[in-house]
Scaffold this motif. Sequence first.
Motif, mmCIF file in Angstrom:
data_model
loop_
_atom_site.group_PDB
_atom_site.id
_atom_site.type_symbol
_atom_site.label_atom_id
_atom_site.label_comp_id
_atom_site.label_asym_id
_atom_site.label_seq_id
_atom_site.Cartn_x
_atom_site.Cartn_y
_atom_site.Cartn_z
ATOM 1 N N ALA A 149 0.830 -1.206 0.000
ATOM 2 C CA ALA A 149 0.000 0.000 0.000
ATOM 3 C C ALA A 149 0.866 1.257 0.000
ATOM 4 C CB ALA A 149 -0.923 -0.006 1.220
ATOM 5 N N LEU A 150 1.956 1.226 0.749
ATOM 6 C CA LEU A 150 2.862 2.376 0.799
ATOM 7 C C LEU A 150 3.454 2.653 -0.578
ATOM 8 C CD1 LEU A 150 4.335 4.478 2.550
ATOM 9 C CD2 LEU A 150 6.108 2.775 2.974
ATOM 10 N N PHE A 151 3.804 1.597 -1.301
ATOM 11 C CA PHE A 151 4.382 1.788 -2.627
ATOM 12 C C PHE A 151 3.349 2.247 -3.653
ATOM 13 C CE2 PHE A 151 8.279 -0.227 -1.201
ATOM 14 C CZ PHE A 151 9.228 0.407 -1.986
ATOM 15 N N MET A 152 2.067 2.027 -3.382
ATOM 16 C CA MET A 152 1.038 2.563 -4.273
ATOM 17 C C MET A 152 1.046 4.084 -4.243
ATOM 18 S SD MET A 152 -2.217 0.001 -3.941
ATOM 19 C CE MET A 152 -3.083 0.824 -5.267
ATOM 20 N N ILE A 153 1.552 4.671 -3.157
ATOM 21 C CA ILE A 153 1.653 6.129 -3.046
ATOM 22 C C ILE A 153 3.002 6.614 -3.554
ATOM 23 C CG2 ILE A 153 1.653 8.091 -1.456
ATOM 24 C CD1 ILE A 153 -0.165 6.477 0.357
ATOM 25 N N ILE A 154 4.089 6.007 -3.044
ATOM 26 C CA ILE A 154 5.421 6.515 -3.386
ATOM 27 C C ILE A 154 5.972 5.900 -4.673
ATOM 28 C CG2 ILE A 154 5.953 6.977 -0.963
ATOM 29 C CD1 ILE A 154 7.767 4.503 -0.965
ATOM 30 N N GLY A 155 5.441 4.741 -5.086
ATOM 31 C CA GLY A 155 5.940 4.059 -6.277
ATOM 32 C C GLY A 155 5.849 4.910 -7.544
ATOM 33 N N GLY A 267 -5.294 6.122 2.736
ATOM 34 C CA GLY A 267 -6.208 5.285 3.518
ATOM 35 C C GLY A 267 -5.730 3.846 3.576
ATOM 36 N N MET A 268 -5.187 3.330 2.461
ATOM 37 C CA MET A 268 -4.702 1.946 2.423
ATOM 38 C C MET A 268 -3.493 1.749 3.335
ATOM 39 S SD MET A 268 -5.132 0.831 -1.575
ATOM 40 C CE MET A 268 -4.421 -0.787 -1.278
ATOM 41 N N VAL A 269 -2.582 2.732 3.338
ATOM 42 C CA VAL A 269 -1.406 2.624 4.213
ATOM 43 C C VAL A 269 -1.825 2.602 5.679
ATOM 44 C CG1 VAL A 269 0.692 3.784 4.989
ATOM 45 C CG2 VAL A 269 0.161 3.689 2.555
ATOM 46 N N LEU A 288 -12.880 -9.447 7.472
ATOM 47 C CA LEU A 288 -13.327 -9.475 6.082
ATOM 48 C C LEU A 288 -14.769 -8.980 5.961
ATOM 49 C CD1 LEU A 288 -12.952 -10.260 3.108
ATOM 50 C CD2 LEU A 288 -13.610 -12.603 3.724
ATOM 51 N N ALA A 289 -15.641 -9.491 6.822
ATOM 52 C CA ALA A 289 -17.049 -9.092 6.775
ATOM 53 C C ALA A 289 -17.217 -7.599 7.055
ATOM 54 C CB ALA A 289 -17.858 -9.913 7.779
ATOM 55 N N ALA A 290 -16.543 -7.106 8.089
ATOM 56 C CA ALA A 290 -16.628 -5.681 8.438
ATOM 57 C C ALA A 290 -16.049 -4.820 7.326
ATOM 58 C CB ALA A 290 -15.902 -5.416 9.753
ATOM 59 N N GLY A 291 -14.908 -5.245 6.772
ATOM 60 C CA GLY A 291 -14.267 -4.482 5.709
ATOM 61 C C GLY A 291 -15.147 -4.351 4.486
ATOM 62 N N MET A 292 -15.794 -5.435 4.075
ATOM 63 C CA MET A 292 -16.644 -5.403 2.887
ATOM 64 C C MET A 292 -17.930 -4.618 3.136
ATOM 65 S SD MET A 292 -16.159 -9.183 1.151
ATOM 66 C CE MET A 292 -16.983 -8.661 -0.365
ATOM 67 N N LEU A 293 -18.488 -4.742 4.339
ATOM 68 C CA LEU A 293 -19.733 -4.031 4.653
ATOM 69 C C LEU A 293 -19.515 -2.519 4.662
ATOM 70 C CD1 LEU A 293 -22.709 -4.358 5.408
ATOM 71 C CD2 LEU A 293 -22.028 -4.461 7.812
ATOM 72 N N ILE A 294 -18.472 -2.067 5.347
ATOM 73 C CA ILE A 294 -18.196 -0.630 5.405
ATOM 74 C C ILE A 294 -17.770 -0.115 4.033
ATOM 75 C CG2 ILE A 294 -16.757 1.156 6.485
ATOM 76 C CD1 ILE A 294 -16.570 -0.671 8.959
ATOM 77 N N ASN A 295 -17.017 -0.942 3.288
ATOM 78 C CA ASN A 295 -16.627 -0.557 1.940
ATOM 79 C C ASN A 295 -17.852 -0.356 1.051
ATOM 80 O OD1 ASN A 295 -14.663 -0.108 -0.145
ATOM 81 N ND2 ASN A 295 -13.349 -1.570 0.890
ATOM 82 N N GLY A 319 -10.424 3.202 1.043
ATOM 83 C CA GLY A 319 -9.035 2.743 1.023
ATOM 84 C C GLY A 319 -8.614 2.144 2.351
ATOM 85 N N LEU A 320 -9.134 2.701 3.434
ATOM 86 C CA LEU A 320 -8.797 2.241 4.782
ATOM 87 C C LEU A 320 -9.187 0.781 4.991
ATOM 88 C CD1 LEU A 320 -7.723 3.719 7.459
ATOM 89 C CD2 LEU A 320 -10.109 3.660 8.186
ATOM 90 N N LEU A 321 -10.299 0.362 4.353
ATOM 91 C CA LEU A 321 -10.820 -0.993 4.577
ATOM 92 C C LEU A 321 -10.321 -2.016 3.569
ATOM 93 C CD1 LEU A 321 -12.719 -1.672 6.933
ATOM 94 C CD2 LEU A 321 -12.818 0.755 6.364
ATOM 95 N N ILE A 322 -9.747 -1.579 2.438
ATOM 96 C CA ILE A 322 -9.275 -2.534 1.426
ATOM 97 C C ILE A 322 -8.213 -3.490 1.981
ATOM 98 C CG2 ILE A 322 -7.950 -2.722 -0.734
ATOM 99 C CD1 ILE A 322 -9.584 -0.381 -1.804
ATOM 100 N N PRO A 323 -7.208 -2.996 2.751
ATOM 101 C CA PRO A 323 -6.231 -3.942 3.308
ATOM 102 C C PRO A 323 -6.865 -4.998 4.201
ATOM 103 C CG PRO A 323 -5.400 -1.700 3.490
ATOM 104 C CD PRO A 323 -6.832 -1.595 3.056
ATOM 105 N N ALA A 324 -7.905 -4.630 4.953
ATOM 106 C CA ALA A 324 -8.574 -5.608 5.819
ATOM 107 C C ALA A 324 -9.134 -6.754 4.992
ATOM 108 C CB ALA A 324 -9.694 -4.918 6.612
ATOM 109 N N VAL A 325 -9.690 -6.435 3.818
ATOM 110 C CA VAL A 325 -10.256 -7.464 2.933
ATOM 111 C C VAL A 325 -9.148 -8.358 2.384
ATOM 112 C CG1 VAL A 325 -11.503 -7.840 0.766
ATOM 113 C CG2 VAL A 325 -12.247 -6.021 2.321
#
Length: 408
Positions: A149-155, A267-269, A288-295, A319-325
């Motif tokens: 996720a960090l490299f998605m920003i700085i990459g 948010g992903m980081v 997973l369930a919480a991440g998908m529901l809030i997403n 973005g915050l919940l994508i890593p949880a999924v």
Amino acid sequence: MSGETSFLRNRFVQAILISGLFLQLGIWIRNFAVLLFVMEQTNEDPFAVSLISVAEYAPIFVFSIIGGTFADRWKPKRTMVWCDILSAISVFAVLLTLVLGSWQVVFFAMLISSILSQFSQPSGMKLFKVHVPESQLQMGMSMYQTMFALFMIIGPVIGTVVYSNFGITVSIMITGIMFLLSAMALMFLPADKEVKKEQEQTTVIQELVQGFRYVLNNRFLTILGANFFVAGLALGLIQPLGIFIVTQQLQLDKEFVQWFMVVNGVGMVIGGGLALLLSKTVTPIRMLAAGMLINAMMISIIGFSTNLGLTLTAQFFSGLLIPAVQISINTMILKNAEETYVGRVNGIMTPLFMGAMVIMMGSAGILKQFLGLMTSYQISAVCMIIGVAIILPLVLKQQAQNNIKANM
């Protein structure tokens, strides 16, 4: 010794994280150097630019299950080291051809590297299963995902700066060096286990079929696969439409889309860090369930909203919940697949997600044209909710097990 300290002192973890760091640097420098170079060479021809994505993603469908099968047959450390070395060799071969004047070979660098990653990635998952205690798997996936996720920003920034200052030749050379450094880091992994060969040898095709049977006969993995497919549908539908949220829904210039993506990346980081903190207290299936529901809620809000602040807030929380999924799915694959099947299970699950994504990415423009932007986002949100409904029996089963343990 705390769980984090013992985890970071794990020789496997140290080697795989350092290797991942070099690999991400090489991949992002290569991706953006190739993208900017092709745009210059073709005067921003959309077809030529789209071929970059084809070279990067097409091997996932063709080679993912094959790579997963061989990951279960071959020694995983040796497989990962050789994949990085061969990637470096292919990159240097492309560099030589570039010097001789044929620019089209840059597509070859993307293609070969992407093919090899389909053998390397499931081998890495297999090594996680072997060398990381089950209680730390979720923590390991969280740390690994946070780095991505960090490299998605700085990459993109690193890739653009390197290409702008040094050009395509030096960018490709740096990419090859990064792949070699990744291979060197992997040399410090613990030695592969010697496995006694079975008297009755099986063919690759037989083992591939065994992998499909294993997933179909495992109720947990079958449900997880269905969830994975639906999540791919949801994310694939909205991925190409972000630019239209900026230009049509928010009435802003198309250049603002970069900030739209940065908010999501930040948010992903942060989400990866939170997932790491919560990995001790929240089980993967609940995450997973919480991440998908809030997403689903955030996607719905983005589809409705015409307010910049509200849209960016929803984009951040999405973005915050994508890593949880992603972390939850990878953790559950490792926990619920036997070591001898980890590569094949991973090889089957990945095309389910990517295939669904590509199907919806290809249909997104048509759906937007006939149904509208807002409706397309609501369909994506509904797909996420369907994904939650699919795994609900697993959530309830775990809750019942926890209640039994609490009453004992």
